[in-house]
Write an enzyme that holds these catalytic residues in place. Structure first.
Site, PDB file in Angstrom:
ATOM      1  N   ASN A  73     -11.350 -31.845 -25.366  1.00 51.26           N
ATOM      2  CA  ASN A  73     -11.857 -31.491 -24.040  1.00 51.26           C
ATOM      3  C   ASN A  73     -10.745 -31.549 -22.995  1.00 51.26           C
ATOM      4  OD1 ASN A  73     -12.121 -34.463 -24.430  1.00 51.26           O
ATOM      5  ND2 ASN A  73     -12.704 -34.392 -22.281  1.00 51.26           N
ATOM      6  N   CYS A  91     -13.192 -37.090 -16.715  1.00 48.90           N
ATOM      7  CA  CYS A  91     -13.996 -38.266 -17.017  1.00 48.90           C
ATOM      8  C   CYS A  91     -13.207 -39.551 -16.810  1.00 48.90           C
ATOM      9  CB  CYS A  91     -14.503 -38.211 -18.446  1.00 48.90           C
ATOM     10  SG  CYS A  91     -15.347 -36.684 -18.786  1.00 48.90           S
TER      11      CYS A  91
HETATM   12  N1  PMP Z   1     -18.225 -34.975 -24.536  1.00 51.78           N
HETATM   13  C1  PMP Z   1     -17.332 -34.114 -23.992  1.00 51.78           C
HETATM   14  C2  PMP Z   1     -16.401 -33.378 -24.896  1.00 51.78           C
HETATM   15  C3  PMP Z   1     -17.280 -33.932 -22.606  1.00 51.78           C
HETATM   16  O1  PMP Z   1     -16.381 -33.092 -22.074  1.00 51.78           O
HETATM   17  C4  PMP Z   1     -18.184 -34.646 -21.789  1.00 51.78           C
HETATM   18  C5  PMP Z   1     -18.126 -34.491 -20.283  1.00 51.78           C
HETATM   19  N2  PMP Z   1     -18.389 -33.193 -19.873  1.00 51.78           N
HETATM   20  C6  PMP Z   1     -19.092 -35.518 -22.405  1.00 51.78           C
HETATM   21  C7  PMP Z   1     -19.075 -35.662 -23.769  1.00 51.78           C
HETATM   22  C8  PMP Z   1     -20.079 -36.322 -21.577  1.00 51.78           C
HETATM   23  O2  PMP Z   1     -20.990 -35.491 -20.963  1.00 51.78           O
HETATM   24  P1  PMP Z   1     -22.064 -36.090 -19.917  1.00 51.78           P
HETATM   25  O3  PMP Z   1     -21.247 -36.734 -18.835  1.00 51.78           O
HETATM   26  O4  PMP Z   1     -22.796 -34.885 -19.460  1.00 51.78           O
HETATM   27  O5  PMP Z   1     -22.917 -37.054 -20.629  1.00 51.78           O
END
Ligand code: PMP
Length: 397
Positions: free
Chosen positions: A151, A325
């Site tokens: 990601n 994140c």
């Molecule tokens: N897995 C991946 C690869 C992500 O990029 C993300 C954040 N977009 C997440 C998990 C977590 O997603 P969320 O914050 O919507 O729970």
């Protein structure tokens, strides 16, 4: 109006999705657990949505889709749920060094509960080392969890081969497909995943909704206990408007994924060429070809990603440094460090992610303003070598 180039962090909800959802917020608002006609209508909407999300990944069985509150929860249900369910068989789990922060932290949590976690290294491009993966497997290994793509740097992982290794060794295979689900069709009949994490917002649906695909016969323990919704695997009244929106987004994505991906690839390649050709000492992180069609991840010597982002903000260009994140920490990206970059190299990174509504003018703006920003910051940086400063000043004269 901003030039938005941060689709990895958040995507707008497609207007076609919004109009589908609205009715379920204030008209068809009933709880699917209710026995009246309105409740039946909500149950039908839920079943229809389950079918659409199943179709999106070619799942033969709609009951394989468990709706959750998003990818983080799906990753928790998959990994903690599988670990708890299978702890009599073994206590060893394998992830990669460059998993999403949610998976890294789930792994740490499980280690505190007595599980053993191995982290497969990646090569210089951020691609999982299959030779190392095979060597980490023991007779106690119960689960391999490796994402379809990074990601952060966008490198595509050899998930078909990882699945073969898992199947051959009778180990469950979970993949977080969030990074690739808007650009690479996923077919759970072609690759026999046991567990797949999906997110709604990453395909232009609302945030706060996701799903876990569970292959027929695969069992996990629930991590949220309550009224027994979602086959007892995810209790709590279903978020019907969100789920309807997610399903509509999946239906649209299935029809448009190849066109979206082709268009984005052309824009991505233009960004990569434009930046690398106009800025000295700039580099592409991740694999040059085996990468997500919407991701361009750069590194610039002698300057910091944060100052780049702030300067771009002044120009109304929205981009990211490292992973959104974990942008609240000042730690360099774990992915770039795992790829062998030095801390100072990792700090000079800039991530450009494109999406369905990106236009050529957005990337043209970036290509137009970035060289001068980099130059200005380098002229101020104590790290810039004298010969580069001289070169910059010569051009000025
Ligand atoms: N897995 C991946 C690869 C992500 O990029 C993300 C954040 N977009 C997440 C998990 C977590 O997603 P969320 O914050 O919507 O729970």
């Amino acid at each position: 109006m901003s030039f938005y180039l941060d689709y990895q962090a958040a995507k707008p909800v497609d207007v076609r999705v919004v109009s589908e959802m609205t009715m379920y917020l204030n008209q068809k608002f009933a709880n699917p657990s209710s026995l009246h006609c309105e409740g039946d209508e909500a149950t039908d909407a839920l079943s229809d949505s389950r079918q659409k999300v199943a179709d999106f990944i070619n799942s033969p069985n709609p009951d394989s889709i468990i709706f959750t509150s998003g990818a983080t929860e799906s990753n928790n249900l998959a990994i903690i749920g599988a670990a708890m369910r299978n702890q009599k068989k073994g206590n060893h789990i394998i992830i990669s060094e460059i998993e999403h922060i949610s998976i890294l932290n789930i792994a740490k949590y499980l280690e505190r509960q007595g599980f053993k976690v191995s982290r497969v290294p990646v090569d210089q491009y951020g691609i999982v080392r299959l030779d190392k993966l095979a060597r980490l497997i023991t007779d106690k290994t119960i689960l391999i969890s490796i994402s379809t793509a990074s990601n952060e740097v966008g490198s595509l992982q050899p998930i078909g081969k990882i699945s073969d290794i898992a199947t051959k060794n009778n180990i469950l295979f979970h993949t977080d497909a969030v990074a690739s689900e808007s650009v690479i069709p996923l077919d759970v009949q072609e690759i026999p995943f046991d567990l797949v994490t999906l997110s709604s917002n990453d395909i232009y649906g609302p945030r706060g909704v996701g799903a876990l695909y569970l292959k027929k016969g695969v069992r996990v323990n629930p991590i949220i206990i309550g009224g027994g919704q979602e086959r007892g695997l995810r209790s709590g009244s279903e978020n019907v408007p969100g789920i309807v929106g997610f399903a509509k987004a999946a239906e649209i994505m299935k029809a448009e994924i190849n066109n979206d991906a082709e268009r984005l690839k052309i824009l991505r390649d233009k960004v990569i060429k434009g930046i690398l050709e106009s800025i000295p000492k700039s580099y592409l992180n991740g694999h040059p070809e085996l990468r997500l069609p919407y991701n361009a991840h750069f590194r610039f010597d002698y300057i910091e990603g944060e100052s780049l982002i702030l300067s771009l903000k002044d120009e109304n260009v929205a981009v990211a440094t490292g992973s959104a994140c974990s942008s609240k920490t000042l730690e360099p990206s774990h992915t770039l460090i795992a790829m062998g970059l030095l801390h100072e190299e990792a700090h000079g990174s800039l991530v450009v992610t494109l999406g369905r509504y990106t236009q050529e003018k957005d990337i043209d703006k970036l290509i137009e303003v970035l060289p001068n920003i980099v130059k200005r910051l380098r002229l101020l940086s104590p790290l810039t070598p004298p010969d580069l400063i001289k070169k910059y000043n010569e051009v000025n004269e």
